[in-house]
Structures are given as C-alpha cells and as structure tokens.
Scaffold this motif. Sequence first.
Motif, mmCIF file in Angstrom:
data_model
loop_
_atom_site.group_PDB
_atom_site.id
_atom_site.type_symbol
_atom_site.label_atom_id
_atom_site.label_comp_id
_atom_site.label_asym_id
_atom_site.label_seq_id
_atom_site.Cartn_x
_atom_site.Cartn_y
_atom_site.Cartn_z
ATOM 1 N N HIS A 299 62.142 -47.468 17.325
ATOM 2 C CA HIS A 299 62.817 -47.181 18.572
ATOM 3 C C HIS A 299 63.116 -45.735 18.510
ATOM 4 C CE1 HIS A 299 61.870 -50.777 20.597
ATOM 5 N NE2 HIS A 299 62.359 -51.477 19.603
ATOM 6 N N ASP A 300 63.791 -45.369 17.355
ATOM 7 C CA ASP A 300 64.516 -43.971 17.206
ATOM 8 C C ASP A 300 63.459 -42.892 17.614
ATOM 9 O OD1 ASP A 300 66.583 -45.171 16.513
ATOM 10 O OD2 ASP A 300 66.504 -44.620 14.456
ATOM 11 N N CYS A 301 62.066 -42.902 16.861
ATOM 12 C CA CYS A 301 61.225 -42.049 17.129
ATOM 13 C C CYS A 301 60.819 -41.972 18.795
ATOM 14 C CB CYS A 301 59.935 -42.118 16.520
ATOM 15 S SG CYS A 301 59.980 -41.597 14.905
ATOM 16 N N VAL B 44 71.794 -31.714 13.214
ATOM 17 C CA VAL B 44 72.277 -32.892 13.457
ATOM 18 C C VAL B 44 71.767 -33.801 12.356
ATOM 19 C CG1 VAL B 44 72.508 -34.397 15.242
ATOM 20 C CG2 VAL B 44 72.354 -32.306 16.303
ATOM 21 N N ARG B 45 72.813 -34.554 11.941
ATOM 22 C CA ARG B 45 72.496 -35.725 11.025
ATOM 23 C C ARG B 45 72.408 -37.070 11.509
ATOM 24 N NH1 ARG B 45 75.563 -31.913 8.003
ATOM 25 N NH2 ARG B 45 74.474 -30.963 6.356
ATOM 26 N N LEU B 46 71.405 -37.640 11.504
ATOM 27 C CA LEU B 46 71.170 -38.746 12.334
ATOM 28 C C LEU B 46 70.715 -39.867 11.239
ATOM 29 C CD1 LEU B 46 69.751 -37.808 15.652
ATOM 30 C CD2 LEU B 46 72.174 -38.478 15.296
ATOM 31 N N PRO B 47 70.952 -41.343 11.353
ATOM 32 C CA PRO B 47 70.549 -42.327 10.547
ATOM 33 C C PRO B 47 68.977 -42.602 11.053
ATOM 34 C CG PRO B 47 72.021 -43.417 12.110
ATOM 35 C CD PRO B 47 72.226 -41.527 12.242
ATOM 36 N N THR B 48 68.398 -43.141 9.943
ATOM 37 C CA THR B 48 66.915 -43.621 10.553
ATOM 38 C C THR B 48 67.020 -45.111 10.568
ATOM 39 O OG1 THR B 48 66.276 -43.776 8.008
ATOM 40 C CG2 THR B 48 65.740 -41.706 9.250
ATOM 41 N N ARG C 37 68.793 -44.248 6.028
ATOM 42 C CA ARG C 37 68.895 -42.863 5.302
ATOM 43 C C ARG C 37 69.251 -42.129 6.405
ATOM 44 N NH1 ARG C 37 64.207 -40.299 3.400
ATOM 45 N NH2 ARG C 37 63.299 -40.872 5.271
ATOM 46 N N ASN C 38 70.274 -41.019 6.092
ATOM 47 C CA ASN C 38 70.750 -39.918 6.907
ATOM 48 C C ASN C 38 69.641 -38.786 6.912
ATOM 49 O OD1 ASN C 38 73.024 -40.737 8.231
ATOM 50 N ND2 ASN C 38 74.097 -40.516 6.432
ATOM 51 N N VAL C 39 69.286 -38.370 7.862
ATOM 52 C CA VAL C 39 68.107 -37.445 7.921
ATOM 53 C C VAL C 39 68.688 -36.442 9.024
ATOM 54 C CG1 VAL C 39 65.624 -36.750 8.906
ATOM 55 C CG2 VAL C 39 66.087 -38.737 7.563
ATOM 56 N N GLU C 40 68.540 -34.834 8.485
ATOM 57 C CA GLU C 40 68.777 -33.948 9.373
ATOM 58 C C GLU C 40 67.845 -33.494 10.325
ATOM 59 O OE1 GLU C 40 69.403 -31.032 6.234
ATOM 60 O OE2 GLU C 40 71.422 -31.718 5.520
ATOM 61 N N GLN C 41 68.158 -33.445 11.488
ATOM 62 C CA GLN C 41 67.496 -33.118 12.895
ATOM 63 C C GLN C 41 67.651 -31.603 12.832
ATOM 64 O OE1 GLN C 41 64.937 -35.466 13.742
ATOM 65 N NE2 GLN C 41 65.925 -36.980 12.309
ATOM 66 N N ASN C 42 66.642 -30.707 13.328
ATOM 67 C CA ASN C 42 66.830 -29.496 13.302
ATOM 68 C C ASN C 42 66.321 -28.952 14.649
ATOM 69 O OD1 ASN C 42 67.756 -27.856 10.782
ATOM 70 N ND2 ASN C 42 66.659 -29.692 10.235
ATOM 71 N N CYS D 274 67.142 -24.817 24.246
ATOM 72 C CA CYS D 274 66.318 -26.121 25.010
ATOM 73 C C CYS D 274 66.389 -27.414 24.503
ATOM 74 C CB CYS D 274 64.947 -25.631 24.942
ATOM 75 S SG CYS D 274 64.056 -25.428 23.457
ATOM 76 N N ARG D 275 67.073 -27.493 23.223
ATOM 77 C CA ARG D 275 67.277 -28.579 22.323
ATOM 78 C C ARG D 275 66.032 -29.443 21.928
ATOM 79 N NH1 ARG D 275 71.772 -27.960 20.614
ATOM 80 N NH2 ARG D 275 72.370 -30.152 20.342
ATOM 81 N N CYS D 276 64.900 -28.464 21.791
ATOM 82 C CA CYS D 276 63.548 -29.068 21.386
ATOM 83 C C CYS D 276 63.861 -29.751 19.878
ATOM 84 C CB CYS D 276 62.560 -28.179 21.660
ATOM 85 S SG CYS D 276 60.892 -28.550 21.113
ATOM 86 N N ARG D 277 63.350 -30.626 19.263
ATOM 87 C CA ARG D 277 63.449 -30.695 17.950
ATOM 88 C C ARG D 277 62.300 -30.252 17.437
ATOM 89 N NH1 ARG D 277 63.503 -36.940 17.119
ATOM 90 N NH2 ARG D 277 62.258 -35.893 15.505
ATOM 91 N N ILE D 278 62.581 -29.511 16.345
ATOM 92 C CA ILE D 278 61.444 -28.535 15.588
ATOM 93 C C ILE D 278 61.141 -29.477 14.232
ATOM 94 C CG2 ILE D 278 60.689 -26.649 14.560
ATOM 95 C CD1 ILE D 278 61.286 -26.338 17.384
ATOM 96 N N TYR D 279 62.233 -29.841 13.497
ATOM 97 C CA TYR D 279 61.699 -30.544 12.203
ATOM 98 C C TYR D 279 62.964 -31.257 11.754
ATOM 99 C CZ TYR D 279 64.331 -27.299 9.182
ATOM 100 O OH TYR D 279 65.277 -26.325 8.586
ATOM 101 N N ALA D 280 62.597 -32.349 10.768
ATOM 102 C CA ALA D 280 63.650 -33.268 10.217
ATOM 103 C C ALA D 280 63.538 -32.987 8.802
ATOM 104 C CB ALA D 280 63.453 -34.833 10.612
#
Length: 157
Positions: A34-36, A64-68, A72-77, A82-88
Amino acid sequence: MMTVRLPQLGGCVCGRVRYRLTAAPLLAYACHCHDCQKRSGSAFGLTVVVRSADVLFKGEMDLVRLPTPSGRNVEQNLCPTCRCRIYAQAAEARDFLSLRAGSLDQTDWVIPVVQTWTQSALPWALIPGVRHLPQEEFDFVALGREWQAWAPKFVTD
C-alpha cells in the motif's frame, strides 16, 4: 538479449533534478504494498536497485524519512519543486539506493524479476509472467543474481 547504453539518464518531472546512471543496475522489482501504491500514485512501485557510487545527481533534493511496511525508516529523496520521488535509501545500506524506475528517461529495459506484496495488489495490476514472491522471502542479493542472469546487456559509449 536487449542492449542498453550507459549512461542512462533520468530526473524529475520539472527537470530541476537530473541524474546519470553510469553502471549496470543490480536488480529491478515491482512492489504492490500500500505504501508503494500511495507513494507512486499508481498500482505498484517499480524499483531499480543501483550502487550509490554509480549515480551522479545534479540539483538539490528534499529528504523525507518514512517508515516502510517492514518497520524500517527509509529516506525518500524528491524534487523540492515538483515533488517527484527520485530514489529511496535505507540508513543501514548506504552503498545502495533504489531508483524510481519511472524517473528514468528510457524505461523499456526495466523488467522486474519478481513482484512482491502481491496480497495488496489490485487484481488487474498483477504483472503476467513475473513471479510472485512473499515479502518475507525477499533477498536482495539472491534476486540480484537472478535478475542479472537475464537482464539486458549494459554497454558504455
């Protein structure tokens, strides 16, 4: 077998963030959690795992640090405009990062080796011909070896 030229280029929607992938990726997979789904705004997330040292970024990104789902906490960059997610990137695996496949300029070579969290999948979004793998059996190293055995051939100019 498909041949893919390196470097592969990518970036955000508005162009403020750009990158160059200079070496072959390690793995491509689809995640139906659901997160993805929420983070991609679509039916699943499509990820390309690469070595951090193999990607050169241009442009500032917000972190942005978000839980999976695994806790685990994963850093979203993402692009600050435009707020497009590039990598985690996971704090415990700094040598690797997970590129969002849709941020690549050329995506026809991104064929996932597995799809996971399929119990959360939209029924029509399961990818035909791609093996379902329970998340508790997900092994990045083993799946990387499997993907690389049939992945495209990456060549440099």
